[in-house]
Scaffold this motif. Sequence first.
Motif, PDB file in Angstrom:
ATOM      1  N   ILE A  17      38.489  41.072  29.923  1.00 58.42           N
ATOM      2  CA  ILE A  17      39.709  40.645  29.257  1.00 58.42           C
ATOM      3  C   ILE A  17      40.354  39.554  30.095  1.00 58.42           C
ATOM      4  CG2 ILE A  17      41.921  41.373  28.277  1.00 58.42           C
ATOM      5  CD1 ILE A  17      39.461  42.972  27.189  1.00 58.42           C
ATOM      6  N   LEU A  18      40.737  38.462  29.447  1.00 57.69           N
ATOM      7  CA  LEU A  18      41.491  37.390  30.101  1.00 57.69           C
ATOM      8  C   LEU A  18      42.959  37.596  29.801  1.00 57.69           C
ATOM      9  CD1 LEU A  18      41.823  34.600  31.516  1.00 57.69           C
ATOM     10  CD2 LEU A  18      41.403  33.565  29.267  1.00 57.69           C
ATOM     11  N   GLY A  47      44.430  29.217  31.573  1.00 53.00           N
ATOM     12  CA  GLY A  47      43.800  30.212  30.724  1.00 53.00           C
ATOM     13  C   GLY A  47      42.749  29.604  29.821  1.00 53.00           C
ATOM     14  N   LEU A  48      43.052  28.455  29.252  1.00 51.54           N
ATOM     15  CA  LEU A  48      42.094  27.771  28.380  1.00 51.54           C
ATOM     16  C   LEU A  48      40.835  27.402  29.155  1.00 51.54           C
ATOM     17  CD1 LEU A  48      41.382  26.507  25.650  1.00 51.54           C
ATOM     18  CD2 LEU A  48      42.547  24.418  26.429  1.00 51.54           C
ATOM     19  N   GLU A  49      41.022  26.870  30.356  1.00 51.76           N
ATOM     20  CA  GLU A  49      39.868  26.488  31.183  1.00 51.76           C
ATOM     21  C   GLU A  49      39.003  27.706  31.500  1.00 51.76           C
ATOM     22  OE1 GLU A  49      41.729  24.447  34.476  1.00 51.76           O
ATOM     23  OE2 GLU A  49      42.377  22.811  33.167  1.00 51.76           O
ATOM     24  N   LYS A  50      39.630  28.834  31.829  1.00 47.81           N
ATOM     25  CA  LYS A  50      38.868  30.043  32.152  1.00 47.81           C
ATOM     26  C   LYS A  50      38.205  30.628  30.904  1.00 47.81           C
ATOM     27  CE  LYS A  50      41.247  30.988  36.389  1.00 47.81           C
ATOM     28  NZ  LYS A  50      42.282  31.660  37.127  1.00 47.81           N
ATOM     29  N   ALA A  51      38.890  30.579  29.772  1.00 52.47           N
ATOM     30  CA  ALA A  51      38.337  31.133  28.531  1.00 52.47           C
ATOM     31  C   ALA A  51      37.158  30.321  28.020  1.00 52.47           C
ATOM     32  CB  ALA A  51      39.419  31.211  27.462  1.00 52.47           C
ATOM     33  N   THR A  52      37.144  29.038  28.298  1.00 53.20           N
ATOM     34  CA  THR A  52      36.046  28.202  27.818  1.00 53.20           C
ATOM     35  C   THR A  52      34.897  28.115  28.818  1.00 53.20           C
ATOM     36  OG1 THR A  52      37.193  26.202  28.574  1.00 53.20           O
ATOM     37  CG2 THR A  52      37.487  26.837  26.267  1.00 53.20           C
ATOM     38  N   ALA A  53      35.160  28.448  30.083  1.00 52.15           N
ATOM     39  CA  ALA A  53      34.114  28.401  31.108  1.00 52.15           C
ATOM     40  C   ALA A  53      33.314  29.696  31.161  1.00 52.15           C
ATOM     41  CB  ALA A  53      34.737  28.120  32.479  1.00 52.15           C
ATOM     42  N   THR A  54      33.914  30.788  30.752  1.00 54.13           N
ATOM     43  CA  THR A  54      33.312  32.114  30.849  1.00 54.13           C
ATOM     44  C   THR A  54      33.493  32.831  29.527  1.00 54.13           C
ATOM     45  OG1 THR A  54      33.629  32.411  33.213  1.00 54.13           O
ATOM     46  CG2 THR A  54      33.741  34.376  31.899  1.00 54.13           C
ATOM     47  N   ILE A 109      53.901  40.361  35.490  1.00 61.78           N
ATOM     48  CA  ILE A 109      53.298  40.753  34.206  1.00 61.78           C
ATOM     49  C   ILE A 109      51.777  40.760  34.330  1.00 61.78           C
ATOM     50  CG2 ILE A 109      52.939  40.096  31.785  1.00 61.78           C
ATOM     51  CD1 ILE A 109      55.688  41.286  32.242  1.00 61.78           C
ATOM     52  N   ARG A 110      51.213  39.712  34.932  1.00 63.82           N
ATOM     53  CA  ARG A 110      49.750  39.679  35.118  1.00 63.82           C
ATOM     54  C   ARG A 110      49.281  40.894  35.909  1.00 63.82           C
ATOM     55  NH1 ARG A 110      50.560  34.377  36.731  1.00 63.82           N
ATOM     56  NH2 ARG A 110      49.817  34.874  38.818  1.00 63.82           N
ATOM     57  N   ARG A 111      50.015  41.247  36.955  1.00 64.76           N
ATOM     58  CA  ARG A 111      49.642  42.386  37.792  1.00 64.76           C
ATOM     59  C   ARG A 111      49.691  43.691  36.983  1.00 64.76           C
ATOM     60  NH1 ARG A 111      52.308  40.990  41.854  1.00 64.76           N
ATOM     61  NH2 ARG A 111      54.303  41.866  41.226  1.00 64.76           N
ATOM     62  N   MET A 112      50.756  43.874  36.179  1.00 72.73           N
ATOM     63  CA  MET A 112      50.877  45.092  35.367  1.00 72.73           C
ATOM     64  C   MET A 112      49.751  45.189  34.342  1.00 72.73           C
ATOM     65  SD  MET A 112      54.636  46.468  34.205  1.00 72.73           S
ATOM     66  CE  MET A 112      55.085  44.914  33.534  1.00 72.73           C
ATOM     67  N   VAL A 113      49.478  44.083  33.660  1.00 71.91           N
ATOM     68  CA  VAL A 113      48.399  44.065  32.665  1.00 71.91           C
ATOM     69  C   VAL A 113      47.058  44.322  33.352  1.00 71.91           C
ATOM     70  CG1 VAL A 113      47.137  42.627  31.014  1.00 71.91           C
ATOM     71  CG2 VAL A 113      49.646  42.602  31.033  1.00 71.91           C
ATOM     72  N   ARG A 114      46.823  43.634  34.481  1.00 72.88           N
ATOM     73  CA  ARG A 114      45.554  43.806  35.206  1.00 72.88           C
ATOM     74  C   ARG A 114      45.358  45.255  35.630  1.00 72.88           C
ATOM     75  NH1 ARG A 114      46.406  41.082  39.808  1.00 72.88           N
ATOM     76  NH2 ARG A 114      46.861  42.994  40.898  1.00 72.88           N
ATOM     77  N   MET A 115      46.367  45.848  36.242  1.00 72.92           N
ATOM     78  CA  MET A 115      46.235  47.228  36.709  1.00 72.92           C
ATOM     79  C   MET A 115      45.990  48.194  35.550  1.00 72.92           C
ATOM     80  SD  MET A 115      49.004  47.201  39.897  1.00 72.92           S
ATOM     81  CE  MET A 115      49.851  48.544  39.197  1.00 72.92           C
ATOM     82  N   THR A 116      46.713  48.002  34.453  1.00 74.70           N
ATOM     83  CA  THR A 116      46.538  48.855  33.275  1.00 74.70           C
ATOM     84  C   THR A 116      45.111  48.769  32.745  1.00 74.70           C
ATOM     85  OG1 THR A 116      48.870  48.638  32.667  1.00 74.70           O
ATOM     86  CG2 THR A 116      47.345  49.288  30.915  1.00 74.70           C
ATOM     87  N   LEU A 117      44.610  47.547  32.606  1.00 77.06           N
ATOM     88  CA  LEU A 117      43.271  47.361  32.048  1.00 77.06           C
ATOM     89  C   LEU A 117      42.178  47.802  33.017  1.00 77.06           C
ATOM     90  CD1 LEU A 117      43.780  43.922  30.277  1.00 77.06           C
ATOM     91  CD2 LEU A 117      43.703  46.191  29.219  1.00 77.06           C
ATOM     92  N   GLN A 118      42.337  47.479  34.295  1.00 79.29           N
ATOM     93  CA  GLN A 118      41.320  47.892  35.266  1.00 79.29           C
ATOM     94  C   GLN A 118      41.244  49.405  35.385  1.00 79.29           C
ATOM     95  OE1 GLN A 118      42.431  45.581  38.762  1.00 79.29           O
ATOM     96  NE2 GLN A 118      40.886  44.035  38.295  1.00 79.29           N
ATOM     97  N   ALA A 137      41.634  51.416  33.110  1.00 80.68           N
ATOM     98  CA  ALA A 137      40.946  51.899  31.912  1.00 80.68           C
ATOM     99  C   ALA A 137      39.477  51.458  31.881  1.00 80.68           C
ATOM    100  CB  ALA A 137      41.666  51.402  30.662  1.00 80.68           C
ATOM    101  N   GLY A 138      39.032  50.755  32.925  1.00 84.01           N
ATOM    102  CA  GLY A 138      37.620  50.391  33.025  1.00 84.01           C
ATOM    103  C   GLY A 138      37.247  48.993  32.584  1.00 84.01           C
ATOM    104  N   TYR A 139      38.229  48.151  32.286  1.00 87.97           N
ATOM    105  CA  TYR A 139      37.938  46.774  31.880  1.00 87.97           C
ATOM    106  C   TYR A 139      37.907  45.860  33.098  1.00 87.97           C
ATOM    107  CZ  TYR A 139      39.171  48.370  27.177  1.00 87.97           C
ATOM    108  OH  TYR A 139      39.214  49.052  25.989  1.00 87.97           O
ATOM    109  N   ASP A 140      37.112  44.790  33.019  1.00 88.80           N
ATOM    110  CA  ASP A 140      37.180  43.708  34.001  1.00 88.80           C
ATOM    111  C   ASP A 140      38.281  42.765  33.542  1.00 88.80           C
ATOM    112  OD1 ASP A 140      35.104  44.621  35.607  1.00 88.80           O
ATOM    113  OD2 ASP A 140      33.584  43.429  34.561  1.00 88.80           O
ATOM    114  N   VAL A 141      39.006  42.169  34.482  1.00 93.66           N
ATOM    115  CA  VAL A 141      40.133  41.314  34.139  1.00 93.66           C
ATOM    116  C   VAL A 141      40.029  39.988  34.867  1.00 93.66           C
ATOM    117  CG1 VAL A 141      42.650  41.085  34.153  1.00 93.66           C
ATOM    118  CG2 VAL A 141      41.610  43.331  33.767  1.00 93.66           C
ATOM    119  N   ILE A 142      40.232  38.915  34.117  1.00 94.76           N
ATOM    120  CA  ILE A 142      40.365  37.567  34.664  1.00 94.76           C
ATOM    121  C   ILE A 142      41.798  37.148  34.374  1.00 94.76           C
ATOM    122  CG2 ILE A 142      39.598  35.163  34.492  1.00 94.76           C
ATOM    123  CD1 ILE A 142      36.920  36.239  33.388  1.00 94.76           C
TER     124      ILE A 142
END
Length: 122
Positions: A5-6, A38-45, A14-23, A25-30
């Motif tokens: 999940i990006l 965000g656009l650069e990361k979403a289009t590169a990976t 906010i990024r830290r809260m979202v990252r911790m919540t998702l991680q 639950a077992g998701y990888d987070v960028i």
Amino acid sequence: MTKTILTVDDSPSIRRMVRMTLQDAGYDVIEGVDGQDGLEKATATRVDAVIVDQNMPRLDGIGMIRALRQHPNGQGVPVVVLSTESEDNLKQQARQAGALGWMVKPFTQDKLLAVIRKVVGP
């Protein structure tokens, strides 16, 4: 296979809260620090879903969604907006740009996970 999940937000807390919540639950987070990053990361990976804020420097959330939808790596990727904004006009613009949903901050961890599980699976 673990889903990636990006999360794109100019607020480190906010990024830290979202990252911790998702991680937890077992998701990888960028993380992206603004819409352009965000656009650069979403289009590169290849990512399984994007959570994006609306109000950010360099490129706002709706602008990022529009640009992402123009890129081959952005086709079919579920996008959910997570913003303090809640105006119907913005929600409509986000849907037209290609967002699946809109969540209003502050959010609960349970609600965030429910939305992500709905769009990408457990």
